[in-house]
Design an enzyme around this catalytic site. Structure first.
Site, PDB file in Angstrom:
ATOM      1  N   HIS A  15       1.009  -1.121  -0.009  1.00 41.28           N
ATOM      2  CA  HIS A  15       0.204  -0.146   0.228  1.00 41.28           C
ATOM      3  C   HIS A  15       1.078   1.023  -0.070  1.00 41.28           C
ATOM      4  O   HIS A  15       1.464   1.204   0.659  1.00 41.28           O
ATOM      5  CB  HIS A  15      -1.029  -0.307   1.219  1.00 41.28           C
ATOM      6  CG  HIS A  15      -1.653   1.277   1.161  1.00 41.28           C
ATOM      7  ND1 HIS A  15      -3.202   0.842   1.635  1.00 41.28           N
ATOM      8  CD2 HIS A  15      -1.936   2.666   1.500  1.00 41.28           C
ATOM      9  CE1 HIS A  15      -4.211   1.852   1.166  1.00 41.28           C
ATOM     10  NE2 HIS A  15      -3.539   2.785   0.962  1.00 41.28           N
ATOM     11  N   ASP A  19       1.244   8.218  -6.972  1.00 42.84           N
ATOM     12  CA  ASP A  19       1.151   9.997  -7.145  1.00 42.84           C
ATOM     13  C   ASP A  19       1.712  11.833  -6.601  1.00 42.84           C
ATOM     14  O   ASP A  19       1.518  12.441  -6.418  1.00 42.84           O
ATOM     15  CB  ASP A  19       0.031   9.965  -7.926  1.00 42.84           C
ATOM     16  CG  ASP A  19      -1.408   9.498  -7.239  1.00 42.84           C
ATOM     17  OD1 ASP A  19      -1.361   8.975  -6.044  1.00 42.84           O
ATOM     18  OD2 ASP A  19      -2.282   9.721  -7.957  1.00 42.84           O
ATOM     19  N   GLU A 203     -11.283   4.581   7.625  1.00 39.36           N
ATOM     20  CA  GLU A 203      -9.825   4.917   8.659  1.00 39.36           C
ATOM     21  C   GLU A 203     -10.314   6.446   8.595  1.00 39.36           C
ATOM     22  O   GLU A 203     -10.300   6.338  10.098  1.00 39.36           O
ATOM     23  CB  GLU A 203      -8.807   5.330   6.790  1.00 39.36           C
ATOM     24  CG  GLU A 203      -7.704   5.882   7.199  1.00 39.36           C
ATOM     25  CD  GLU A 203      -7.768   6.117   5.877  1.00 39.36           C
ATOM     26  OE1 GLU A 203      -8.088   6.070   4.881  1.00 39.36           O
ATOM     27  OE2 GLU A 203      -6.099   7.014   5.849  1.00 39.36           O
ATOM     28  N   ASP A 281       1.654   3.803   3.195  1.00 42.12           N
ATOM     29  CA  ASP A 281       0.932   4.561   2.171  1.00 42.12           C
ATOM     30  C   ASP A 281       1.298   6.144   1.694  1.00 42.12           C
ATOM     31  O   ASP A 281       1.501   5.728   0.576  1.00 42.12           O
ATOM     32  CB  ASP A 281      -0.048   5.633   3.513  1.00 42.12           C
ATOM     33  CG  ASP A 281      -1.392   5.567   3.388  1.00 42.12           C
ATOM     34  OD1 ASP A 281      -2.058   4.810   2.132  1.00 42.12           O
ATOM     35  OD2 ASP A 281      -2.252   6.018   4.372  1.00 42.12           O
ATOM     36  N   ASP A 282       2.338   7.132   2.177  1.00 39.87           N
ATOM     37  CA  ASP A 282       2.283   8.778   1.692  1.00 39.87           C
ATOM     38  C   ASP A 282       3.205   8.624   1.786  1.00 39.87           C
ATOM     39  O   ASP A 282       3.582  10.058   2.735  1.00 39.87           O
ATOM     40  CB  ASP A 282       1.018   9.426   1.302  1.00 39.87           C
ATOM     41  CG  ASP A 282      -0.103   8.763   1.444  1.00 39.87           C
ATOM     42  OD1 ASP A 282      -0.523   8.275   0.659  1.00 39.87           O
ATOM     43  OD2 ASP A 282      -0.901   8.704   2.166  1.00 39.87           O
TER      44      ASP A 282
HETATM   45 ZN   LIG Z   1      -3.565   5.006   0.953  1.00 40.91          ZN
END
Ligand SMILES: [Zn+2]
Length: 321
Positions: A15, A19, A203, A281-282
């Site tokens: 995950h 972008d 979430e 994640d990010d």
């Molecule tokens: Zn995510």
């Protein structure tokens, strides 16, 4: 004790958002080259002024920081560079396989690049990175909730037309205002076309969002699923059906999915027999590496080497690659 084999085995990450996964140096460089106004001027300021490392008020507050990435994702060459660098960094970090996801609508929103041109650019970058590192990488196509049902349908059509390029489809964004039940029809078409399904759920919302992801959208894996811990029946269902939760500890803390580190349910999921994996994640906004996620899970969530061996086995078993 970890065996030598488990120590040496490369990790699998399930995950990570392509972008919004920029190196700090690349983000600073591109903002300067493109003349974009940003809250930072150099790599150091990306780390100190832009990265979100403290706990924010909500997921929505974190998502509001994402606009800068849309402005920077301007040309195919930039997309290719970002994808290549993500794979190079993953390889350097000891990741052997990685699933990267991105939203075609989010990526092209500012640049106006056609979705096909953007996909080809990302694929070129992934291939170049894979050639250089040997990392096995694949793409997941994200439907962005916030752009509504019409764009969701177009995104699923795009994923189906490019089935060879995408492992799966995902649903992400504002879970509260754009709930899963809005997206039943496009995800049915995706499943009928043979695409795997993972859904961001539980979430920002409660367990009902996870139930709907399973029962209405056919999710095989859940992004985060943190609030599942509030529902004993749901915990049983996830364990019984072997639905993996893609846990991203730093993200869960920063977006306030959990009120404090102590409250993170990762250990309870494991104890309940629910498959889980660890991901970043990010990283372009949380400034975190997969290794740091493992360290935090050990230090702050009390996981042991035996837990990590299980988590690594789950990631290898449940990958769509
Ligand atoms: Zn995510």
């Amino acid at each position: 004790m970890r065996t030598d084999e488990s120590k040496n085995r490369k990790r699998t990450e399930l995950h990570r958002h392509l972008d919004v996964s920029f190196r700090a140096s690349t983000l600073a460089d591109l903002v300067k080259t493109l003349g974009i106004s940003a809250p930072f001027h150099d790599e150091e300021e990306v780390r100190t002024k832009f990265w979100v490392t403290r706990q924010m008020g909500s997921l929505g507050e974190v998502l509001s920081c994402f606009g800068i990435f849309q402005q920077v994702l301007r040309t195919p060459a930039i997309l290719e560079r970002v994808a290549r660098e993500v794979i190079e960094d993953a390889g350097a970090e000891g990741i052997g396989a990685i699933e990267l996801r991105y939203s075609p609508s989010f990526t092209s929103k500012v640049s106006g690049l056609s979705w096909g041109v953007a996909l080809d650019a990302f694929l070129r970058g992934l291939e170049a990175g894979a050639r250089a590192t040997g990392v096995n990488a694949g793409l997941i196509c994200i439907v962005t909730r916030d752009y509504g049902v019409g764009v969701a349908g177009e995104t699923i059509d795009f994923a189906i037309q490019n089935k060879d390029a995408f492992l799966a489809v995902d649903l992400a964004g504002n879970e509260e205002q754009f709930p899963n039940k809005m997206f039943v029809e496009p995800f049915r078409r995706a499943r009928d076309a043979g695409l795997h399904v993972t859904i961001h759920a539980g979430e920002a919302c409660g367990p009902e969002s996870v139930w709907d992801a399973l029962d209405l959208l056919g999710a095989q894996r859940i992004g985060h699923g943190i609030s599942s811990v509030k529902d004993a029946e749901l915990m049983k269902r996830l364990a019984r059906d072997g639905v993996l939760l893609e846990i991203c500890p730093t993200s869960n803390f920063v977006t306030r999915s959990i009120p404090s580190w102590d409250a993170h349910p990762l250990k309870r999921f494991l104890d309940a027999g629910i498959p889980v994996s660890l991901s970043t994640d990010d990283p372009g906004i949380f400034g975190v590496t997969l290794e740091e996620e493992y360290q935090r899970a050990r230090r702050l969530l009390g996981l042991s080497d035996a837990d990590f061996d299980r988590i690594d086995r789950y990631a290898r078993k449940y990958t769509f690659l």
